[in-house]
Design an enzyme around this catalytic site. Structure first.
Site, mmCIF file in Angstrom:
data_model
loop_
_atom_site.group_PDB
_atom_site.id
_atom_site.type_symbol
_atom_site.label_atom_id
_atom_site.label_comp_id
_atom_site.label_asym_id
_atom_site.label_seq_id
_atom_site.Cartn_x
_atom_site.Cartn_y
_atom_site.Cartn_z
ATOM 1 N N GLU A 47 5.384 -3.440 1.498
ATOM 2 C CA GLU A 47 5.699 -3.065 0.111
ATOM 3 C C GLU A 47 4.958 -1.760 -0.160
ATOM 4 O O GLU A 47 3.747 -1.758 -0.353
ATOM 5 C CB GLU A 47 5.231 -4.177 -0.840
ATOM 6 C CG GLU A 47 5.984 -5.482 -0.680
ATOM 7 C CD GLU A 47 7.418 -5.385 -1.206
ATOM 8 O OE1 GLU A 47 7.667 -4.647 -2.165
ATOM 9 O OE2 GLU A 47 8.298 -6.047 -0.631
ATOM 10 N N GLY B 25 0.836 -1.198 0.000
ATOM 11 C CA GLY B 25 0.000 0.000 0.000
ATOM 12 C C GLY B 25 0.863 1.237 0.000
ATOM 13 O O GLY B 25 2.072 1.181 -0.279
ATOM 14 N N SER B 26 0.253 2.359 0.335
ATOM 15 C CA SER B 26 0.974 3.630 0.299
ATOM 16 C C SER B 26 1.941 3.728 1.489
ATOM 17 O O SER B 26 1.783 3.032 2.498
ATOM 18 C CB SER B 26 -0.028 4.778 0.360
ATOM 19 O OG SER B 26 -0.752 4.693 1.565
ATOM 20 N N CYS C 235 3.470 0.890 -8.506
ATOM 21 C CA CYS C 235 4.443 1.386 -7.521
ATOM 22 C C CYS C 235 5.787 1.702 -8.169
ATOM 23 O O CYS C 235 6.517 2.560 -7.700
ATOM 24 C CB CYS C 235 4.624 0.354 -6.411
ATOM 25 S SG CYS C 235 5.088 -1.263 -7.060
#
Ligand code: NAD
Length: 486
Positions: free
Chosen positions: A249, A229-230, A283
């Site tokens: 991640e 995620g962020s 990402c």
């Protein structure tokens, strides 16, 4: 018109309703209603934890080869259902069906096959002993019950990274997928069910992200965490889950350095691919381009030509190469970065706004911007939109200084024909992954992927054998072999 799905939570062997109004999900591509999603509470996470421990005990009573068979069965189901699943990915996430959604399902199936084969070969060491009367061996064991939290940009492939390794290693999972892509999650859950994976191995949590995510991260019965995620969510989850083994991640912004000795046509094509693939919602998208001064104008002109080739439109239509952004917060982030850069002196050379005449306001024009400087959001943050923002540098030292100045460090890329320079830059780039003469968005699923220490891009490595190692714990066993009969 798509069928409107009713997506329920899955706790142990039961489909479960929420206690409040279901959340209605609409398609970013067409605006039509796709799903009504039941909204659970913390209580459901607690129930799922109990069911998951029960399942974990059944999983570890099996051999690795038996769990591998289950993972192969999930892979087969994903492959059998690839067209239906890919259509739903396109409708709820927005990526083009043929060019991106079908390949996503295929990658997910391959992850299950890779985990199935990898677990059979996850050997551990027998260690030499300093004591004649002892033998020392090591084994790898599942951690128990994992909390898995996943994003919407690859709603089937990213969860599959964890779910495949979790199943193969014998972990049961309490999974909180993204609230934006519940139908994809429902498909994956169904593949587990129809593969006859023991009930409770995969529990599906739906509801308010902060509440459900907080409970998944913090519940003491959940002993390890996997989050993609962020960076912001990563920080919240890391604090809440402090002390638990954690695979994080998180975000990146793909610094890409293009030297004047690079094959510029190749660099331009690859850079455009990295900027516009999945509408920039990856990402490792190329979101920060550093060009050596003497080639910057030619690069920008080439990127504009590439942007003109993008076919923006309905992701289910043949020939579409870019669909809508998945949601309004992402589109608003893109608006903000473009406006801010323009106000600070950058020049929008192509695109720079939402497209008109399409069914929803989430279609964004592929955008090329020049004159990007380190004081702009494009430099220091993740944009997550279809943009190729170009800044300049004059020397190798300056390129590295600019690239490493940002707080994110996931994937970097360097284009040059000087291999010595390529390796020097690769060694000094503060990213967990570096691609040489290749877009930042290039990746193979079985390779170790993750953030650079000290940056905000995550902790640990995901991919193939590395995920199997992350999702297991090493146990040391010492054996006394002294003959006491003499
Ligand atoms: P997000 O952080 O908003 O959400 C990710 C997940 O966290 C979702 O399931 C969400 O519901 C949940 N969540 C939100 N708030 C939470 C909270 N307070 N506590 C616990 N969980 C919470 O990210 P997103 O918008 O879904 O996904 C895009 C982000 O993911 C980007 O930053 C992208 O770079 C990153 N990403 C990283 C990788 C990688 O491999 N490093 C891969 C894909 C995406």
């Amino acid at each position: 018109m798509s069928e409107v799905r009713r997506v329920q939570l899955r706790v142990g062997g039961e489909w479960v309703d929420g206690e409040s109004e279901p959340l209605v999900i609409t398609s970013p591509a067409t605006g039509e209603k796709l799903a009504e999603v039941e909204q659970g509470t913390r209580k459901n996470v607690e129930q799922a934890v109990d069911a998951a421990w029960e399942a974990h005990r059944r999983l570890v009573a099996m051999t690795a080869f038996e769990r591998a068979q289950l993972a192969h069965r999930v892979a087969d189901l994903l492959t059998e259902r690839r067209e239906e699943i890919a259509r739903d990915i396109s409708m709820e996430q927005g990526k083009p069906y043929a060019a991106a959604a079908l390949p996503e399902v295929d990658v997910a199936a391959e992850m299950f096959r890779d985990a199935a084969e990898g677990i059979k070969r996850l050997e551990t060491a027998v260690i030499p002993s300093s004591d004649k009367a002892k033998r020392i061996m090591t084994i790898r064991q599942a951690r128990g019950v994992y909390g898995i939290i996943t994003p919407w940009n690859f709603p089937v492939a990213i969860p599959s990274e964890y779910l495949s390794a979790g199943l193969a290693t014998g972990n049961a999972m309490v999974w909180k997928p993204s609230e934006w892509t519940p139908v994809s999650s429902w498909h994956l859950l169904n593949c587990f069910l129809h593969a006859d994976v023991p009930e409770g191995t995969l529990n599906l949590m739906l509801g308010d992200p902060a509440e459900m995510g907080d409970e998944v991260a913090g519940n003491p019965g959940i002993v390890a965490i996997g989050l993609t995620g962020s960076s912001r969510t990563g920080q919240i989850v890391a604090q809440r889950a402090a002390g638990k083994p954690m695979l994080l991640e998180l975000g990146g912004n793909g610094p890409t350095i293009i030297f004047d000795d690079a094959d510029l046509d190749h660099a331009t094509r690859q850079t455009a691919l990295g900027s516009f693939e999945n509408a920039g919602q990856i990402c490792d998208s190329t979101e920060r381009i550093l060009a050596q001064e003497s080639v910057a104008d030619e690069l920008v002109a080439g990127l504009v030509e590439e942007a003109k080739q993008v076919r923006l439109g309905n992701p289910l239509e043949e020939g579409t190469t870019m669909g809508p952004l998945t949601n309004e917060p992402t589109a608003a982030g893109m608006d903000r970065h473009v406006r801010e850069a323009a106000a600070k002196g950058a020049r929008v050379v192509f695109g720079g706004d939402r497209a008109e005449g399409l069914p929803t306001p989430l279609y964004y024009q592929p955008t090329v911007i020049e004159g990007v400087t380190p004081d702009m959001g494009f430099h220091s943050e993740e944009t997550f939109g279809p943009v190729a923002p170009v800044g300049v540098f004059s020397s190798e030292e300056e390129a590295l200084r600019l690239a490493n100045a940002a707080p994110l460090g996931l994937v970097g890329s360097v284009f040059t024909s000087d291999m010595g320079r390529a390796i020097r830059v690769a060694e000094q780039l503060e990213t967990g992954v570096v691609n040489i003469n290749e877009t930042s968005a290039y990746w193979q699923p079985h390779t170790p992927f993750g953030g650079f220490s000290g940056k905000q891009s995550g902790i640990g490595r995901i991919g193939g054998r590395y995920t199997l190692e992350e999702m297991t714990q090493l146990k040391l066993i010492t054996i006394d072999v002294e003959d006491r009969s003499r």
